[in-house]
Design a protein around this motif. Structure first.
Motif, PDB file in Angstrom:
ATOM      1  N   GLY A 125       0.582  -0.931   0.653  1.00 47.76           N
ATOM      2  CA  GLY A 125      -0.209  -0.208   0.390  1.00 47.76           C
ATOM      3  C   GLY A 125       1.056   1.188   0.155  1.00 47.76           C
ATOM      4  N   GLU A 126       0.550   1.971   0.586  1.00 49.36           N
ATOM      5  CA  GLU A 126       1.291   3.617   0.955  1.00 49.36           C
ATOM      6  C   GLU A 126       2.217   2.664   1.361  1.00 49.36           C
ATOM      7  OE1 GLU A 126       0.248   6.936   0.202  1.00 49.36           O
ATOM      8  OE2 GLU A 126      -1.343   5.533  -0.869  1.00 49.36           O
ATOM      9  N   PRO A 127       3.947   4.025   0.771  1.00 53.72           N
ATOM     10  CA  PRO A 127       4.861   3.611   1.682  1.00 53.72           C
ATOM     11  C   PRO A 127       4.799   3.515   3.438  1.00 53.72           C
ATOM     12  CG  PRO A 127       4.661   5.236  -0.132  1.00 53.72           C
ATOM     13  CD  PRO A 127       3.228   4.895  -0.080  1.00 53.72           C
ATOM     14  N   HIS A 128       5.383   3.063   4.000  1.00 54.01           N
ATOM     15  CA  HIS A 128       5.970   2.715   5.120  1.00 54.01           C
ATOM     16  C   HIS A 128       6.625   4.276   5.498  1.00 54.01           C
ATOM     17  CE1 HIS A 128       3.675  -0.475   4.145  1.00 54.01           C
ATOM     18  NE2 HIS A 128       3.110  -0.720   5.531  1.00 54.01           N
ATOM     19  N   ASP A 129       6.685   4.463   7.481  1.00 56.00           N
ATOM     20  CA  ASP A 129       7.633   5.310   7.895  1.00 56.00           C
ATOM     21  C   ASP A 129       9.237   4.769   8.491  1.00 56.00           C
ATOM     22  OD1 ASP A 129       6.462   7.240   7.170  1.00 56.00           O
ATOM     23  OD2 ASP A 129       4.719   6.780   8.941  1.00 56.00           O
ATOM     24  N   LEU A 130       9.063   2.994   8.887  1.00 51.99           N
ATOM     25  CA  LEU A 130       9.496   3.181   9.765  1.00 51.99           C
ATOM     26  C   LEU A 130      10.116   0.919   9.438  1.00 51.99           C
ATOM     27  CD1 LEU A 130      12.236   2.493  11.620  1.00 51.99           C
ATOM     28  CD2 LEU A 130      10.311   2.583  13.380  1.00 51.99           C
ATOM     29  N   ALA A 131      10.793   0.707   8.952  1.00 50.96           N
ATOM     30  CA  ALA A 131      10.830  -0.683   8.906  1.00 50.96           C
ATOM     31  C   ALA A 131      12.072  -1.674   9.715  1.00 50.96           C
ATOM     32  CB  ALA A 131      11.620  -1.778   7.583  1.00 50.96           C
ATOM     33  N   LEU A 132      10.955  -2.396  10.373  1.00 49.46           N
ATOM     34  CA  LEU A 132      12.684  -3.535  11.566  1.00 49.46           C
ATOM     35  C   LEU A 132      12.586  -4.785  10.616  1.00 49.46           C
ATOM     36  CD1 LEU A 132      10.140  -3.296  14.296  1.00 49.46           C
ATOM     37  CD2 LEU A 132      11.916  -2.118  13.612  1.00 49.46           C
ATOM     38  N   VAL A 133      13.737  -4.942  11.231  1.00 43.08           N
ATOM     39  CA  VAL A 133      14.756  -5.996  10.122  1.00 43.08           C
ATOM     40  C   VAL A 133      15.350  -6.799  11.360  1.00 43.08           C
ATOM     41  CG1 VAL A 133      16.431  -7.065   8.852  1.00 43.08           C
ATOM     42  CG2 VAL A 133      15.147  -5.879   8.319  1.00 43.08           C
ATOM     43  N   ASP A 134      14.137  -7.883  12.240  1.00 39.56           N
ATOM     44  CA  ASP A 134      14.375  -8.384  13.776  1.00 39.56           C
ATOM     45  C   ASP A 134      15.118  -9.825  13.503  1.00 39.56           C
ATOM     46  OD1 ASP A 134      14.989  -8.688  16.702  1.00 39.56           O
ATOM     47  OD2 ASP A 134      13.329  -7.787  17.143  1.00 39.56           O
ATOM     48  N   SER A 135      16.086  -9.716  13.596  1.00 30.87           N
ATOM     49  CA  SER A 135      16.542 -11.244  13.171  1.00 30.87           C
ATOM     50  C   SER A 135      16.138 -12.146  12.803  1.00 30.87           C
ATOM     51  CB  SER A 135      16.821 -12.147  15.140  1.00 30.87           C
ATOM     52  OG  SER A 135      16.618 -11.205  16.149  1.00 30.87           O
ATOM     53  N   VAL A 136      16.234 -11.091  11.388  1.00 31.43           N
ATOM     54  CA  VAL A 136      15.837 -12.339  10.193  1.00 31.43           C
ATOM     55  C   VAL A 136      17.133 -11.970   8.780  1.00 31.43           C
ATOM     56  CG1 VAL A 136      13.777 -12.475  11.342  1.00 31.43           C
ATOM     57  CG2 VAL A 136      14.384 -10.537   9.398  1.00 31.43           C
ATOM     58  N   LEU A 137      18.124 -11.228   9.316  1.00 29.27           N
ATOM     59  CA  LEU A 137      18.537 -10.927   8.202  1.00 29.27           C
ATOM     60  C   LEU A 137      19.537 -11.824   7.813  1.00 29.27           C
ATOM     61  CD1 LEU A 137      20.099  -8.550   6.062  1.00 29.27           C
ATOM     62  CD2 LEU A 137      21.283  -7.843   7.693  1.00 29.27           C
ATOM     63  N   HIS A 138      20.156 -12.762   8.690  1.00 30.97           N
ATOM     64  CA  HIS A 138      21.078 -14.038   8.549  1.00 30.97           C
ATOM     65  C   HIS A 138      20.192 -14.710   7.668  1.00 30.97           C
ATOM     66  CE1 HIS A 138      18.926 -14.795  12.766  1.00 30.97           C
ATOM     67  NE2 HIS A 138      18.947 -16.121  12.112  1.00 30.97           N
ATOM     68  N   HIS A 139      18.607 -15.412   7.661  1.00 30.82           N
ATOM     69  CA  HIS A 139      18.288 -16.529   7.209  1.00 30.82           C
ATOM     70  C   HIS A 139      18.391 -15.897   5.594  1.00 30.82           C
ATOM     71  CE1 HIS A 139      16.676 -17.851  10.774  1.00 30.82           C
ATOM     72  NE2 HIS A 139      16.342 -16.768  11.657  1.00 30.82           N
ATOM     73  N   PHE A 140      18.528 -14.615   5.599  1.00 29.13           N
ATOM     74  CA  PHE A 140      18.122 -14.475   3.844  1.00 29.13           C
ATOM     75  C   PHE A 140      19.240 -15.195   2.745  1.00 29.13           C
ATOM     76  CE2 PHE A 140      15.919 -10.604   4.892  1.00 29.13           C
ATOM     77  CZ  PHE A 140      14.763 -10.429   4.897  1.00 29.13           C
ATOM     78  N   LEU A 141      19.089 -15.503   2.099  1.00 29.96           N
ATOM     79  CA  LEU A 141      20.158 -16.164   1.169  1.00 29.96           C
ATOM     80  C   LEU A 141      20.497 -15.056   0.187  1.00 29.96           C
ATOM     81  CD1 LEU A 141      18.166 -19.160  -0.819  1.00 29.96           C
ATOM     82  CD2 LEU A 141      20.104 -19.184   0.985  1.00 29.96           C
ATOM     83  N   ASP A 142      20.537 -13.644   0.261  1.00 35.14           N
ATOM     84  CA  ASP A 142      20.895 -12.766  -0.896  1.00 35.14           C
ATOM     85  C   ASP A 142      20.579 -11.791   0.625  1.00 35.14           C
ATOM     86  OD1 ASP A 142      22.275 -10.571  -2.276  1.00 35.14           O
ATOM     87  OD2 ASP A 142      21.022 -11.130  -4.255  1.00 35.14           O
ATOM     88  N   PRO A 143      20.976 -10.820   1.283  1.00 35.84           N
ATOM     89  CA  PRO A 143      20.050 -10.157   1.956  1.00 35.84           C
ATOM     90  C   PRO A 143      20.585  -8.397   1.363  1.00 35.84           C
ATOM     91  CG  PRO A 143      22.581 -11.350   3.296  1.00 35.84           C
ATOM     92  CD  PRO A 143      22.121 -11.903   2.099  1.00 35.84           C
ATOM     93  N   GLY A 144      22.018  -8.031   0.970  1.00 28.59           N
ATOM     94  CA  GLY A 144      21.606  -7.083  -0.048  1.00 28.59           C
ATOM     95  C   GLY A 144      20.673  -6.953  -0.829  1.00 28.59           C
ATOM     96  N   ALA A 145      19.829  -8.033  -1.741  1.00 27.06           N
ATOM     97  CA  ALA A 145      19.073  -7.979  -3.079  1.00 27.06           C
ATOM     98  C   ALA A 145      17.683  -7.601  -2.298  1.00 27.06           C
ATOM     99  CB  ALA A 145      18.789  -9.380  -3.557  1.00 27.06           C
ATOM    100  N   ALA A 146      17.493  -8.215  -0.778  1.00 29.44           N
ATOM    101  CA  ALA A 146      16.580  -8.244   0.226  1.00 29.44           C
ATOM    102  C   ALA A 146      15.996  -6.709   0.974  1.00 29.44           C
ATOM    103  CB  ALA A 146      16.232  -8.899   1.318  1.00 29.44           C
ATOM    104  N   LEU A 147      17.150  -6.366   1.237  1.00 30.25           N
ATOM    105  CA  LEU A 147      17.283  -4.528   1.665  1.00 30.25           C
ATOM    106  C   LEU A 147      17.049  -3.787   0.522  1.00 30.25           C
ATOM    107  CD1 LEU A 147      20.329  -5.351   3.966  1.00 30.25           C
ATOM    108  CD2 LEU A 147      18.071  -4.989   4.743  1.00 30.25           C
ATOM    109  N   ARG A 148      18.119  -3.872  -0.804  1.00 30.31           N
ATOM    110  CA  ARG A 148      17.590  -2.829  -1.971  1.00 30.31           C
ATOM    111  C   ARG A 148      15.740  -3.145  -1.801  1.00 30.31           C
ATOM    112  NH1 ARG A 148      22.201  -5.616  -4.002  1.00 30.31           N
ATOM    113  NH2 ARG A 148      20.863  -6.671  -4.956  1.00 30.31           N
TER     114      ARG A 148
END
Length: 140
Positions: free
Chosen positions: A83-106
């Motif tokens: 929907g509308e853009p968000h004001d804050l994104a929380l990535v709490d203890s999940v970054l290490h689960h991504f195969l490509d964390p850079g792509a996920a963050l982009r």
């Protein structure tokens, strides 16, 4: 982290990799508009049950402003799901689960408004434990 970010009342928050929805539920009780997403439909079902069972919603709203969607942020930006853009994104203890964390963050950044905050929370490794240099570089 939310206290440090100090989002205004009603701010729109993304809960990345929300799992069973503990954080989304808590943020919803604080009066924020929350979109939690995860790749596990089983975890999302637990999250929905948790929020639907809330016995003390904030007033005067009849229910918490929290919703959950299944999404793989590594493959696609949130797009219309967010929907509308968000004001804050929380990535709490999940970054290490991504195969490509850079792509996920982009891709995650595409769902944020200009000037929004991104909070990444990852546990510290015990002294002497091997360090994942890639994840460490991304977080820095």
């Amino acid at each position: 982290m939310v206290r440090a970010a100090d989002p205004p009342p009603g701010a729109r928050i993304l809960d990345v990799g929300c799992g069973p929805g503990w954080t989304s539920h808590f943020l919803g009780k604080m009066g924020y508009t929350v979109l939690g997403f995860d790749i596990s439909e089983e975890m999302l079902e637990l999250a929905r049950e948790r929020v639907d069972a809330e016995p003390f919603p904030p007033h005067p709203r009849p229910r918490l402003d929290v919703r959950f969607v299944r999404h793989d942020i590594e493959d696609l930006p949130l797009g219309e799901k967010a929907g509308e853009p968000h004001d804050l994104a929380l990535v709490d203890s999940v970054l290490h689960h991504f195969l490509d964390p850079g792509a996920a963050l982009r891709r995650l950044g595409q769902g944020l408004r200009p000037g929004a905050l991104l909070a990444i929370i990852e546990a510290l490794l015990p002294e002497g434990a091997p360090v994942d240099a890639t994840n460490l570089a991304i977080m820095e």
